[in-house]
Motif scaffolding. Structure first.
Motif, mmCIF file in Angstrom:
data_model
loop_
_atom_site.group_PDB
_atom_site.id
_atom_site.type_symbol
_atom_site.label_atom_id
_atom_site.label_comp_id
_atom_site.label_asym_id
_atom_site.label_seq_id
_atom_site.Cartn_x
_atom_site.Cartn_y
_atom_site.Cartn_z
ATOM 1 N N LEU A 173 -25.788 -8.312 15.335
ATOM 2 C CA LEU A 173 -25.168 -7.765 16.541
ATOM 3 C C LEU A 173 -25.956 -8.226 17.759
ATOM 4 C CD1 LEU A 173 -23.168 -5.881 18.031
ATOM 5 C CD2 LEU A 173 -24.765 -4.000 17.558
ATOM 6 N N ASP A 174 -25.362 -9.119 18.541
ATOM 7 C CA ASP A 174 -26.027 -9.641 19.732
ATOM 8 C C ASP A 174 -24.987 -10.360 20.585
ATOM 9 O OD1 ASP A 174 -27.703 -11.275 21.557
ATOM 10 O OD2 ASP A 174 -29.327 -10.601 20.246
ATOM 11 N N SER A 216 -28.809 -6.547 11.846
ATOM 12 C CA SER A 216 -29.830 -6.892 12.825
ATOM 13 C C SER A 216 -29.272 -6.509 14.199
ATOM 14 C CB SER A 216 -30.143 -8.387 12.754
ATOM 15 O OG SER A 216 -31.250 -8.691 13.566
ATOM 16 N N PHE A 217 -29.944 -5.573 14.875
ATOM 17 C CA PHE A 217 -29.441 -4.989 16.119
ATOM 18 C C PHE A 217 -30.110 -5.560 17.359
ATOM 19 C CE2 PHE A 217 -28.535 -1.568 13.143
ATOM 20 C CZ PHE A 217 -27.369 -0.985 13.632
ATOM 21 N N GLU A 249 -25.828 -16.768 6.270
ATOM 22 C CA GLU A 249 -25.679 -15.497 5.560
ATOM 23 C C GLU A 249 -25.182 -14.375 6.474
ATOM 24 O OE1 GLU A 249 -29.330 -14.472 3.593
ATOM 25 O OE2 GLU A 249 -29.553 -16.473 2.732
ATOM 26 N N PHE A 250 -25.232 -14.580 7.791
ATOM 27 C CA PHE A 250 -24.902 -13.529 8.749
ATOM 28 C C PHE A 250 -23.498 -13.678 9.318
ATOM 29 C CE2 PHE A 250 -29.480 -13.225 8.844
ATOM 30 C CZ PHE A 250 -29.738 -11.891 9.126
ATOM 31 N N GLU A 251 -22.848 -12.555 9.489
ATOM 32 C CA GLU A 251 -21.629 -12.467 10.290
ATOM 33 C C GLU A 251 -22.088 -12.077 11.686
ATOM 34 O OE1 GLU A 251 -17.679 -12.735 11.121
ATOM 35 O OE2 GLU A 251 -18.480 -12.987 9.086
ATOM 36 N N VAL A 252 -21.785 -12.898 12.691
ATOM 37 C CA VAL A 252 -22.218 -12.640 14.055
ATOM 38 C C VAL A 252 -21.159 -11.792 14.751
ATOM 39 C CG1 VAL A 252 -22.844 -13.665 16.274
ATOM 40 C CG2 VAL A 252 -23.539 -14.782 14.131
ATOM 41 N N GLU A 294 -28.362 -16.442 19.114
ATOM 42 C CA GLU A 294 -27.877 -16.987 17.846
ATOM 43 C C GLU A 294 -28.834 -16.526 16.752
ATOM 44 O OE1 GLU A 294 -25.019 -18.489 17.600
ATOM 45 O OE2 GLU A 294 -24.710 -18.574 19.765
ATOM 46 N N VAL A 295 -28.347 -16.465 15.550
ATOM 47 C CA VAL A 295 -29.156 -16.003 14.416
ATOM 48 C C VAL A 295 -30.434 -16.827 14.290
ATOM 49 C CG1 VAL A 295 -29.197 -15.645 11.919
ATOM 50 C CG2 VAL A 295 -27.102 -15.183 13.199
#
Length: 118
Positions: free
Chosen positions: A6-7, A47-48, A23-26, A11-12
């Motif tokens: 969550l951002d 991830s916040f 691996e992350f859904e943004v 970027e990851v």
């Protein structure tokens, strides 16, 4: 393992190793955060960020702390197995998110252990 990032800007790869990015859904906003969870269920890891910019009307958007409060108070989801990290550069808000989630998870596990034998 389902992972959410969550951002509104980052970027990851700015926070985690580049190999982990896939691996992350943004998710870029509070509204998208809610929509994702309502459609796909609770990810295993979130991830916040806290400060999520402006909404479509140019007003300060609901933030990562609002997202954490929604999880705890309104979602009705079992958060006991949720893993999370707060990557926000806002130290006060980061601590608010961490404390809210840690306390909720800790209390939920304690409550389950204490009253499961009744």
């Amino acid at each position: 393992m389902k992972k959410m990032f969550l951002d509104d800007i980052r970027e990851v790869e700015w926070i985690y190793d580049a190999e982990l990015a896939a691996e992350f859904e943004v998710v870029r906003s509070y509204a998208d955060f809610l929509a994702y969870i309502q459609k796909n269920g609770l990810p295993d890891f979130i991830s916040f960020d806290n400060d999520l910019g402006l909404d479509e009307n140019g007003q300060i958007a609901p933030d990562g702390y609002a997202a954490a409060k929604w999880l705890v108070y309104k979602s009705g989801l079992d958060l006991r197995n949720l893993k999370f990290k707060v990557h926000s550069a806002n130290p006060v808000a980061a601590e608010q998110i961490r404390s809210l989630l840690k306390n909720n998870i800790r209390y939920s596990k304690y409550y389950e252990e204490s009253f499961s034998n009744i």
